[in-house]
Design a protein around this motif. Structure first.
Motif, PDB file in Angstrom:
ATOM      1  N   VAL A 168       0.827  -1.213   0.000  1.00  0.00           N
ATOM      2  CA  VAL A 168       0.000   0.000   0.000  1.00  0.00           C
ATOM      3  C   VAL A 168       0.859   1.259   0.000  1.00  0.00           C
ATOM      4  CG1 VAL A 168      -1.610   1.339   1.427  1.00  0.00           C
ATOM      5  CG2 VAL A 168      -2.001  -1.094   1.052  1.00  0.00           C
ATOM      6  N   GLY A 169       2.050   1.189   0.607  1.00  0.00           N
ATOM      7  CA  GLY A 169       2.924   2.358   0.656  1.00  0.00           C
ATOM      8  C   GLY A 169       3.861   2.490  -0.524  1.00  0.00           C
ATOM      9  N   SER A 170       3.867   1.518  -1.436  1.00  0.00           N
ATOM     10  CA  SER A 170       4.811   1.541  -2.556  1.00  0.00           C
ATOM     11  C   SER A 170       4.347   2.436  -3.692  1.00  0.00           C
ATOM     12  CB  SER A 170       5.010   0.121  -3.094  1.00  0.00           C
ATOM     13  OG  SER A 170       3.848  -0.339  -3.751  1.00  0.00           O
ATOM     14  N   PHE A 171       5.315   2.996  -4.410  1.00  0.00           N
ATOM     15  CA  PHE A 171       4.985   3.788  -5.600  1.00  0.00           C
ATOM     16  C   PHE A 171       4.295   2.911  -6.637  1.00  0.00           C
ATOM     17  CE2 PHE A 171       6.001   5.020  -9.922  1.00  0.00           C
ATOM     18  CZ  PHE A 171       5.561   6.334  -9.961  1.00  0.00           C
ATOM     19  N   SER A 172       4.771   1.674  -6.811  1.00  0.00           N
ATOM     20  CA  SER A 172       4.193   0.774  -7.816  1.00  0.00           C
ATOM     21  C   SER A 172       2.724   0.515  -7.546  1.00  0.00           C
ATOM     22  CB  SER A 172       4.967  -0.549  -7.841  1.00  0.00           C
ATOM     23  OG  SER A 172       6.291  -0.350  -8.269  1.00  0.00           O
ATOM     24  N   GLY A 173       2.377   0.249  -6.290  1.00  0.00           N
ATOM     25  CA  GLY A 173       0.980   0.013  -5.951  1.00  0.00           C
ATOM     26  C   GLY A 173       0.122   1.233  -6.222  1.00  0.00           C
ATOM     27  N   LYS A 174       0.607   2.407  -5.852  1.00  0.00           N
ATOM     28  CA  LYS A 174      -0.146   3.640  -6.062  1.00  0.00           C
ATOM     29  C   LYS A 174      -0.317   3.940  -7.554  1.00  0.00           C
ATOM     30  CE  LYS A 174       1.433   5.619  -1.669  1.00  0.00           C
ATOM     31  NZ  LYS A 174       2.257   6.648  -1.015  1.00  0.00           N
ATOM     32  N   ALA A 175       0.736   3.710  -8.330  1.00  0.00           N
ATOM     33  CA  ALA A 175       0.649   3.963  -9.777  1.00  0.00           C
ATOM     34  C   ALA A 175      -0.375   3.037 -10.431  1.00  0.00           C
ATOM     35  CB  ALA A 175       2.023   3.781 -10.419  1.00  0.00           C
ATOM     36  N   LEU A 176      -0.362   1.759 -10.055  1.00  0.00           N
ATOM     37  CA  LEU A 176      -1.327   0.822 -10.622  1.00  0.00           C
ATOM     38  C   LEU A 176      -2.752   1.174 -10.215  1.00  0.00           C
ATOM     39  CD1 LEU A 176      -0.057  -2.879 -10.546  1.00  0.00           C
ATOM     40  CD2 LEU A 176      -0.557  -1.436 -12.500  1.00  0.00           C
ATOM     41  N   ALA A 177      -2.931   1.626  -8.982  1.00  0.00           N
ATOM     42  CA  ALA A 177      -4.261   2.011  -8.512  1.00  0.00           C
ATOM     43  C   ALA A 177      -4.796   3.195  -9.311  1.00  0.00           C
ATOM     44  CB  ALA A 177      -4.207   2.352  -7.026  1.00  0.00           C
ATOM     45  N   VAL A 178      -3.953   4.207  -9.526  1.00  0.00           N
ATOM     46  CA  VAL A 178      -4.372   5.381 -10.306  1.00  0.00           C
ATOM     47  C   VAL A 178      -4.663   4.984 -11.742  1.00  0.00           C
ATOM     48  CG1 VAL A 178      -3.618   7.614 -11.221  1.00  0.00           C
ATOM     49  CG2 VAL A 178      -3.172   7.019  -8.834  1.00  0.00           C
ATOM     50  N   ARG A 179      -3.821   4.119 -12.294  1.00  0.00           N
ATOM     51  CA  ARG A 179      -4.044   3.671 -13.676  1.00  0.00           C
ATOM     52  C   ARG A 179      -5.383   2.950 -13.801  1.00  0.00           C
ATOM     53  NH1 ARG A 179       0.018  -0.095 -17.404  1.00  0.00           N
ATOM     54  NH2 ARG A 179      -1.528  -0.609 -18.975  1.00  0.00           N
ATOM     55  N   ARG A 180      -5.701   2.126 -12.829  1.00  0.00           N
ATOM     56  CA  ARG A 180      -6.957   1.372 -12.903  1.00  0.00           C
ATOM     57  C   ARG A 180      -8.162   2.295 -12.903  1.00  0.00           C
ATOM     58  NH1 ARG A 180      -9.202  -3.639  -9.133  1.00  0.00           N
ATOM     59  NH2 ARG A 180     -11.331  -3.576  -9.953  1.00  0.00           N
ATOM     60  N   VAL A 181      -8.202   3.264 -11.999  1.00  0.00           N
ATOM     61  CA  VAL A 181      -9.398   4.101 -11.878  1.00  0.00           C
ATOM     62  C   VAL A 181      -9.488   5.149 -12.979  1.00  0.00           C
ATOM     63  CG1 VAL A 181      -9.479   3.754  -9.390  1.00  0.00           C
ATOM     64  CG2 VAL A 181      -8.353   5.786 -10.297  1.00  0.00           C
ATOM     65  N   THR A 182      -8.396   5.389 -13.696  1.00  0.00           N
ATOM     66  CA  THR A 182      -8.444   6.360 -14.790  1.00  0.00           C
ATOM     67  C   THR A 182      -8.628   5.696 -16.143  1.00  0.00           C
ATOM     68  OG1 THR A 182      -6.012   6.353 -14.903  1.00  0.00           O
ATOM     69  CG2 THR A 182      -7.068   8.100 -13.610  1.00  0.00           C
ATOM     70  N   GLU A 183      -8.640   4.356 -16.184  1.00  0.00           N
ATOM     71  CA  GLU A 183      -8.816   3.660 -17.457  1.00  0.00           C
ATOM     72  C   GLU A 183     -10.147   2.932 -17.564  1.00  0.00           C
ATOM     73  OE1 GLU A 183      -5.618   1.089 -18.483  1.00  0.00           O
ATOM     74  OE2 GLU A 183      -4.160   2.700 -18.704  1.00  0.00           O
ATOM     75  N   ASN A 184     -10.846   2.739 -16.438  1.00  0.00           N
ATOM     76  CA  ASN A 184     -12.112   2.019 -16.535  1.00  0.00           C
ATOM     77  C   ASN A 184     -13.235   2.945 -16.996  1.00  0.00           C
ATOM     78  OD1 ASN A 184     -12.923   3.507 -14.278  1.00  0.00           O
ATOM     79  ND2 ASN A 184     -12.466   1.865 -12.839  1.00  0.00           N
ATOM     80  N   GLN A 185     -14.404   2.349 -17.272  1.00  0.00           N
ATOM     81  CA  GLN A 185     -15.510   3.123 -17.840  1.00  0.00           C
ATOM     82  C   GLN A 185     -16.006   4.216 -16.894  1.00  0.00           C
ATOM     83  OE1 GLN A 185     -18.480   0.231 -18.936  1.00  0.00           O
ATOM     84  NE2 GLN A 185     -17.434  -0.317 -20.831  1.00  0.00           N
ATOM     85  N   GLY A 186     -15.886   3.991 -15.599  1.00  0.00           N
ATOM     86  CA  GLY A 186     -16.374   4.968 -14.646  1.00  0.00           C
ATOM     87  C   GLY A 186     -15.482   6.178 -14.472  1.00  0.00           C
ATOM     88  N   SER A 187     -14.333   6.203 -15.167  1.00  0.00           N
ATOM     89  CA  SER A 187     -13.387   7.306 -14.983  1.00  0.00           C
ATOM     90  C   SER A 187     -13.960   8.649 -15.430  1.00  0.00           C
ATOM     91  CB  SER A 187     -12.093   7.023 -15.752  1.00  0.00           C
ATOM     92  OG  SER A 187     -12.339   6.941 -17.141  1.00  0.00           O
TER      93      SER A 187
END
Length: 555
Positions: free
Chosen positions: A55-74
């Motif tokens: 949860v504290g890693s840059f990789s986890g945060k980047a993947l989380a942002v990518r997911r919510v900005t690429e799905n239909q609900g973005s």
């Protein structure tokens, strides 16, 4: 980009498009695999440590942002109206995901219509709250998969409705299979789950979880508190609901002792998809007892069965489940598209054709093909051949009516020649010739081949490295069945891999077709000049090309 980079010293747009997604995915998968290993060993202190690390890693945060900005609900903002639709906003978002001072905002309440005429409430979180949920989900989902019920198929990676149908066929299809079925549904599952139960038993940051559950929702500019339930619309909500219901299979197993001999004797099996589930049994008494066990199980979690939708029937009477009708005819089990499901599909086709009365044939085919292919692919694993023939005929009737209404003064032969053509022995094919003289046809329901589905192995965990080869093979088989046309050709040429991030392109991923040499520079539409890329990788290429051109122009 380095894990410790600071936005104060980095150009924000370059920062997002310079992320090495292959490394990001690899780091997250490695941590998730370690969480699975620790959870299987019961080392919960180590699990919590690994979760905090992820949860504290840059990789986890980047993947989380990518997911919510690429799905239909973005494109749908929360109560703050904020959307992360630029590279700069996405980079800022990555660095904003901190748990220390995090306070979620209320949900935006909207309603969507249900099949029975009622409306289902949805809670729309803000972009930051969605990203925080996606981030914590990366650390929670490996545990959820490790301890999930073997025959739970909803909202789980690599599992789908067709797996549930195949498990029901296994339980009911044989001559000595179960004769009775408890067709059950949980009343308002997402809305009624006990907050106290979730906070006590869900293995994640309790403070963060409590804040989400108690954040409330906004409706007509009024704030309403939430005292129970997990809102439909949140990224993490389906996993929380699944974890709440996991253990139901174990509760039944404890009573009915699911060893081989007991399974034959009692024939009690549970098949669950989200909050809809089926329990099979040899006798009606077995299912009445199973129902009591389930009621007690749900009560602890603040839930109850829906009296309106829960019933006990025989397999000869049959039942509808996940869009199929499952019933035995003279001792033979058939799983067919449910009448109501067929009716809705045909109604959607007729409405689409009616709405496009003034559009060209090309536009109508482009609109209808995804509808038809999506529906037929869903039912292609069941006994659907006769239904496909019927829906093909009904679609033809609607198209013929559409064509005649467009040309009320023309003769029928002229209309047929204008919109339909013949290929070898087949006539009345609805299609047109494109700019290259090639026929583009409407997909016919009856052309879909019926193929038997191989059910996913109950113990297969997508986060466990020992199952990696198994999941890769299943992903390839699904993509090979689902993709078509140019997308499928490119996917095969690239062996199912995005050439930029070297990650697999799976069904459900957002992807684009990229021209290696731009069309404005003379690039053609041949496969040699095309690549199938993840949408984010595609944007990354164009952003970096634009930066290079700017640097070249400046020199």
């Amino acid at each position: 980009m380095d894990e410790q980079s600071s936005p104060a010293t980095t150009d924000l747009e370059i920062a997002w498009h310079s992320i090495d997604w292959r490394k990001v995915n690899r780091r997250v998968r490695r941590l998730q695999a370690r969480i699975v290993k620790a959870a299987k060993a019961g080392k919960w202190r180590r699990v919590r440590k690994l979760q905090r690390l992820l949860v504290g890693s840059f990789s986890g945060k980047a993947l989380a942002v990518r997911r919510v900005t690429e799905n239909q609900g973005s494109r749908t903002p929360g109560v703050d109206g904020e959307r992360w639709n630029t590279p700069e906003a996405k980079t800022r978002a990555v660095y904003s995901l901190k748990g220390s001072d995090y306070q979620p905002k209320p949900l935006k309440r909207i309603y969507i219509p249900k099949a029975n005429g009622k409306k289902r409430p949805l809670g729309i979180p803000t972009m930051k709250d969605r990203a925080m949920q996606a981030l914590h989900l990366l650390a929670l989902e490996p545990i959820a998969e490790t301890y999930a019920d073997p025959n739970s198929y909803g909202f789980r990676r690599g599992r789908a409705t067709r797996d549930a149908a195949e498990q029901l066929y296994i339980a009911l299809g044989r001559k000595w299979g179960a004769k009775w079925i408890l067709d059950a549904d949980i009343a308002g599952c997402f809305d009624n789950i006990s907050h106290e139960w979730l906070i006590e038993y869900i293995p994640m940051d309790k403070g963060i979880l409590r804040k989400w559950l108690k954040s409330g929702f906004m409706e007509k500019q009024r704030l309403f508190p939430t005292e129970q339930g997990t809102p439909q619309g949140g990224i993490i909500s389906p996993v929380l609901a699944n974890m709440t219901l996991d253990g139901m299979e174990k509760a039944l197993e404890t009573r009915f002792r699911w060893c081989k001999s007991a399974a034959i004797k009692n024939q009690v099996n549970l098949v669950r998809y989200a909050d809809d589930f089926i329990i099979t049994g040899r006798t009606e008494e077995h299912l009445k007892e199973a129902k009591r066990i389930v009621i007690d199980f749900l009560k602890e979690r603040g839930l109850s069965l829906s009296e309106e939708k829960t019933r006990i029937v025989t397999i000869e009477q049959g039942f509808d489940f996940l869009g199929w009708n499952i019933r035995k005819y003279s001792g033979k089990l058939l799983i067919k598209p449910a009448k109501n499901n067929v009716h809705k599909h045909l109604q959607k086709i007729r409405n689409t054709i009616k709405e496009m009365q003034g559009n060209e044939q090309k536009d109508l085919i482009e609109k209808l093909n995804p509808i038809i292919k999506g529906w037929t692919n869903y039912h292609a694993n069941q006994v659907s051949k006769k239904v496909f023939a019927k829906t093909s005929h009904e679609t033809w009737k609607a198209l013929w009516k559409w064509a005649k209404q467009r040309h009320p003064v023309k003769g029928l032969k002229w209309i047929k020649k204008r919109y339909f053509h013949r290929e070898e022995s087949r006539d009345w094919i609805f299609g047109y010739k494109d700019g290259n003289g090639k026929w583009v046809n409407l997909h016919k329901h009856a052309d879909t081949h019926i193929t038997r589905h191989v059910k996913v192995k109950a113990e297969a965990n997508p986060f466990d490295p020992t199952w990696e080869t198994y999941w890769e093979e299943r992903d390839k088989q699904l993509a090979n069945r689902t993709f078509y046309g140019k997308v499928k050709s490119l996917w095969k040429r690239q062996e199912g891999e995005c050439p930029i991030c070297r990650e697999s392109i799976r069904v459900g991923d957002e992807f684009n077709i990229h021209h290696i040499i731009r069309r404005t520079n003379g690039g053609g539409e041949t496969l040699d000049n095309l690549q199938l890329l993840h949408a984010n990788c595609h944007r990354q290429i164009h952003a970096n090309e634009g930066k290079k051109r700017e640097q070249s122009d400046s020199h």
